[in-house]
Design an enzyme around this catalytic site. Structure first.
Site, PDB file in Angstrom:
ATOM      1  N   LEU A  59      43.910  44.708  48.568  1.00  0.00           N
ATOM      2  CA  LEU A  59      44.946  43.596  48.404  1.00  0.00           C
ATOM      3  C   LEU A  59      46.346  44.213  47.968  1.00  0.00           C
ATOM      4  CD1 LEU A  59      45.840  40.543  47.601  1.00  0.00           C
ATOM      5  CD2 LEU A  59      44.899  41.087  45.369  1.00  0.00           C
ATOM      6  N   HIS A 119      45.451  50.403  33.483  1.00  0.00           N
ATOM      7  CA  HIS A 119      44.362  49.796  33.090  1.00  0.00           C
ATOM      8  C   HIS A 119      43.571  48.921  34.109  1.00  0.00           C
ATOM      9  CE1 HIS A 119      40.724  50.159  30.581  1.00  0.00           C
ATOM     10  NE2 HIS A 119      40.895  48.849  30.144  1.00  0.00           N
ATOM     11  N   SER A 279      42.788  39.758  25.900  1.00  0.00           N
ATOM     12  CA  SER A 279      42.179  39.209  27.506  1.00  0.00           C
ATOM     13  C   SER A 279      43.208  38.356  28.057  1.00  0.00           C
ATOM     14  CB  SER A 279      41.197  38.538  27.581  1.00  0.00           C
ATOM     15  OG  SER A 279      40.757  37.887  28.639  1.00  0.00           O
ATOM     16  N   TYR A 504      37.287  52.868  23.051  1.00  0.00           N
ATOM     17  CA  TYR A 504      38.265  52.005  22.203  1.00  0.00           C
ATOM     18  C   TYR A 504      38.352  52.494  20.823  1.00  0.00           C
ATOM     19  CZ  TYR A 504      37.507  48.172  25.484  1.00  0.00           C
ATOM     20  OH  TYR A 504      37.631  47.669  26.572  1.00  0.00           O
ATOM     21  N   ASP A 638      50.624  46.605  53.800  1.00  0.00           N
ATOM     22  CA  ASP A 638      49.215  46.385  53.465  1.00  0.00           C
ATOM     23  C   ASP A 638      49.383  46.327  51.665  1.00  0.00           C
ATOM     24  OD1 ASP A 638      49.525  49.096  52.788  1.00  0.00           O
ATOM     25  OD2 ASP A 638      47.789  49.664  53.605  1.00  0.00           O
TER      26      ASP A 638
END
EC number: 3.5.1.23
Length: 706
Positions: A59, A119, A279, A504, A638
């Protein structure tokens, strides 16, 4: 020596008019960007630990972005690199440092080079030396590792070759509507008195550095903002840089006007911070089978359990959510960049130590000394999160083991020792990785702690994912340490996913309820306290100018593994009968409107062939016909957000490639075509493989205005 540091006074109003940023340079500054994409097919993606999630196309490209700041007399330097990868691994860092040493001698070292991963969970895996990461990465994959090493080093080379006198400005502001805390139940375990000091259970603040040459040329920016780049979920198979990568893309496209993505001198890095429990999937967790909320301590659904609990982003699909969150981040950065007027001045410094994190004694107070543990992962590690659930039905918040899985574990991998189990209490250990050494250790013991200062800015390079509150405590510890040695008003930022990956770091209180982040705090309940003690030590050394007295600590091992992988080797490519590579199998339509998708499918070869053999990395271009000159001009490549490259493997070496162009509203009416570039592999008898470049071109098609 550090009395010249400037503090950022929060009471000063930020000016709305564009501040003057020309003038004499306080630093020498270099910026660079280089491709680090690696193989886009058949390689597992790094992040969700989902064995089915292997690459199947592209992508957006992945880039390494490097920033070098040097004192005017060139005596000291600091390098910050943010790469579009899941995290920096120890093997990756050691290989980059060894290449830098052979090129530049002692100029770039482990103390003054910070390597940070954004990340993204949609980049190729396989660049780790510790065994645990081999399981979902299918081993050590040399082309993955080499592409990242090469990209990072090249970005530093470009920055090194383009050093200019310049100035650095800092600004900060709040990003709204872009994050939720994905373990709010854990966050609530922190003391009420501590929580009451903050307005939110995530850090909404973005800290931004603006870099400008003395001649007025805009060089680049670094933004630090705490968010998981998981807008693209674990069903995605296209390599991409996710929401923060899209923010970089938008900023660079704007500043490098008229250039294709990946080209142009302006470099915009959107780097990771204390994103452990943060998130971007702002609609929150819902049961995908019933539509009910599953925002409960175990993130589990009445029907189907934890596997059904998934968080959704704000968009209509994951591409749209990536775009929305990325754009939010970009717009705030643009605003902060435009109004940045607070200048960073002062000396540069850097400090680094290797530490055996499985054996740190932490002095909590006059009477209490506690210790870190050998690494181990708890049961809830296997549960995953609401951003990507585990493959088996483990639940978060498990404080007791499961006899079934424990028995299997004991048989296959060995039982945790009583000592390790007691050290990690209340974590029920699933994998006692610190006691597993075959074929190599499963987790690192030796970890980097690193701190660099640029005037009043302190960059804390953390080897993992700090939760929101952990990050706040660590920043505070470093700031107060500087203060106690006479250096007040430091701007402390946390750079995440640096140097070596150790999962973590939760607070002690969050650790007690053992959700995913706590189960993945591998050195036990006192991990954060240990880091706070260690980074205070680095801050003290910088503030008192005693960095040269810091013990360097035990060197990490570099295992001599060249390649060990379950990824299938690339067989010879073949075409269907009566076809050649690059032939069109499914043609474009003759005309399209803006907002539609132009799509063409070609006879293809394995894209892995192109990693080593392509001089110019590009699988595709979208080109527009220029009447006046009778030539074709490239409008997208691309790396463009509007293009998608899908690769489908067939039988016996046959395959096809589909290129999609999602025609943007900015597309001008006219005549266009899509081109595809690849390499096919031939294996002559008793001879090494040979690779041949080929290309394919669609028919021309029209775009008509609405």
């Amino acid at each position: 020596a550090h009395s010249s540091l400037l503090a950022l006074d929060p009471s000063q109003p930020t000016t709305t008019q564009k501040p003057s940023t020309a003038g004499s340079g306080n630093y020498l500054i270099g910026v660079g960007r280089a491709d680090c994409t690696g193989p886009v097919a058949e390689i597992p993606l790094m992040g969700y630990a989902n064995a089915d999630q292997v690459g199947g196309g592209l992508l957006t490209r992945l880039y390494s972005r490097a920033f070098i700041v040097a004192e005017p007399d060139n005596s000291k330097r600091v390098v910050f690199v943010s790469a579009d990868i899941g995290m920096v691994s120890q093997k990756l860092r050691l290989e980059v440092l060894s290449e830098l040493k052979s090129k530049y001698g002692e100029l770039y070292r482990q103390d003054n080079v910070i390597l940070s991963g954004t990340h993204t969970h949609s980049g190729p895996a396989g660049y780790f030396q510790y065994t645990l990461f081999w399981i979902t990465s299918k081993g050590l994959i040399k082309p993955s590792l080499q592409a990242i090493v090469k990209g990072i080093v090249k970005s530093i080379d470009i920055a090194h070759e383009n050093m200019k006198a310049g100035r650095i400005f800092i600004n900060r502001g709040t990003v709204e509507n872009s994050q939720i805390n994905r373990s709010p139940y854990s966050y609530l375990q922190n003391p009420a008195s501590e929580r009451s000091r903050y307005s939110s259970n995530t850090d909404k603040e973005m800290v931004l550095l603006k870099m400008v040459a003395t001649n007025g040329q805009e060089l680049g920016l670094i933004s630090w903002f705490a968010i998981h780049p998981v807008s693209m979920n674990n069903t995605n198979h296209l390599v991409n840089s996710d929401n923060v990568g899209y923010a970089s893309y938008l900023f660079e496209q704007e500043k490098n006007a008229g250039m294709l993505p990946g080209e142009g001198s302006f470099v915009a890095a959107f780097a990771s911070s204390n994103l452990g429990d943060v998130s971007p999937n702002t609609k929150g967790p819902f049961c995908i089978n019933t539509g009910d909320s599953c925002d409960n301590p175990q993130s589990t659904c009445p029907v189907g359990g934890a596997k059904m609990c998934m968080a959704m982003g704000p968009g209509t699909d994951m591409f749209d959510s990536t775009r929305i969150i990325g754009q939010n981040i970009y717009l705030k950065a643009k605003e902060l960049y435009t109004s940045a007027s607070q200048e960073i001045t002062g000396l540069l410094s850097s400090a680094h130590q290797w530490v055996n994190m499985s054996d740190v004694s932490v002095t909590l107070n006059a009477t209490h000394v506690v210790k870190t543990c050998k690494p181990a992962l708890g049961h809830s590690f296997a549960a995953g999160t609401i951003d990507g659930v585990g493959a088996l039905n483990f639940t978060q918040g498990a404080i007791e083991g499961d006899p079934f899985w424990d028995t299997i574990r004991d048989q296959l991998l060995g039982k945790p020792s009583n000592e390790t189990q007691a050290c990690h209490d209340p974590k029920p250990i699933l994998f006692s990785t610190g006691e597993m050494t075959r074929p190599h250790p499963w987790h690192p013991d030796i970890v980097d702690v690193q701190l660099a200062t640029i005037g009043s800015l302190a960059i804390v390079a953390v080897p993992g994912e700090l939760t929101t509150m952990s990050g706040r405590r660590l920043r505070e510890a470093v700031r107060s340490e500087f203060e106690s040695h006479g250096t007040s008003g430091m701007n402390v930022v946390i750079a995440g996913l640096c140097n070596v990956y150790t999962h973590y770091i939760t607070t002690y209180e969050e650790y007690q309820v053992q959700r995913y982040e706590a189960a993945s705090t591998i050195y036990g309940p006192h991990t954060l306290s240990a880091y706070m003690q260690l980074y205070r030590g680095l801050a003290k050394a910088i503030a008192t100018d005693t960095v040269q007295d810091l013990p360097s600590g035990p060197e990490p091992p570099l295992f001599n593994i060249t390649s060990l992988t379950l990824v299938p080797t690339v067989i010879a490519d073949r075409t269907p009968s009566n076809k050649t590579f690059g032939d069109v199998l499914q043609e474009v339509r003759q005309q399209y409107r803006v907002g539609e998708v132009a799509e063409v499918t070609f006879v293809s070869a394995n894209p892995r062939n192109s990693v080593q053999n392509a001089t110019e990395h590009n699988f595709l271009t979208v080109e527009r016909y220029i009447d006046s000159s009778g030539t074709w001009s490239v409008v997208h490549n691309d790396a463009s957000w509007e293009t998608r490259f899908y690769w489908t493997k067939g039988l016996l070496g046959q395959s096809s490639a589909t290129v999609e162009w999602h025609i943007p509203s900015t597309a001008e009416p006219g005549t266009y075509r899509i081109r595809y570039f690849g390499h096919y592999k031939k294996i002559p008898l008793f001879q090494p493989a040979v690779y041949y470049a080929f290309e394919g071109t669609s028919s021309a098609f029209e775009i008509i205005s609405l």
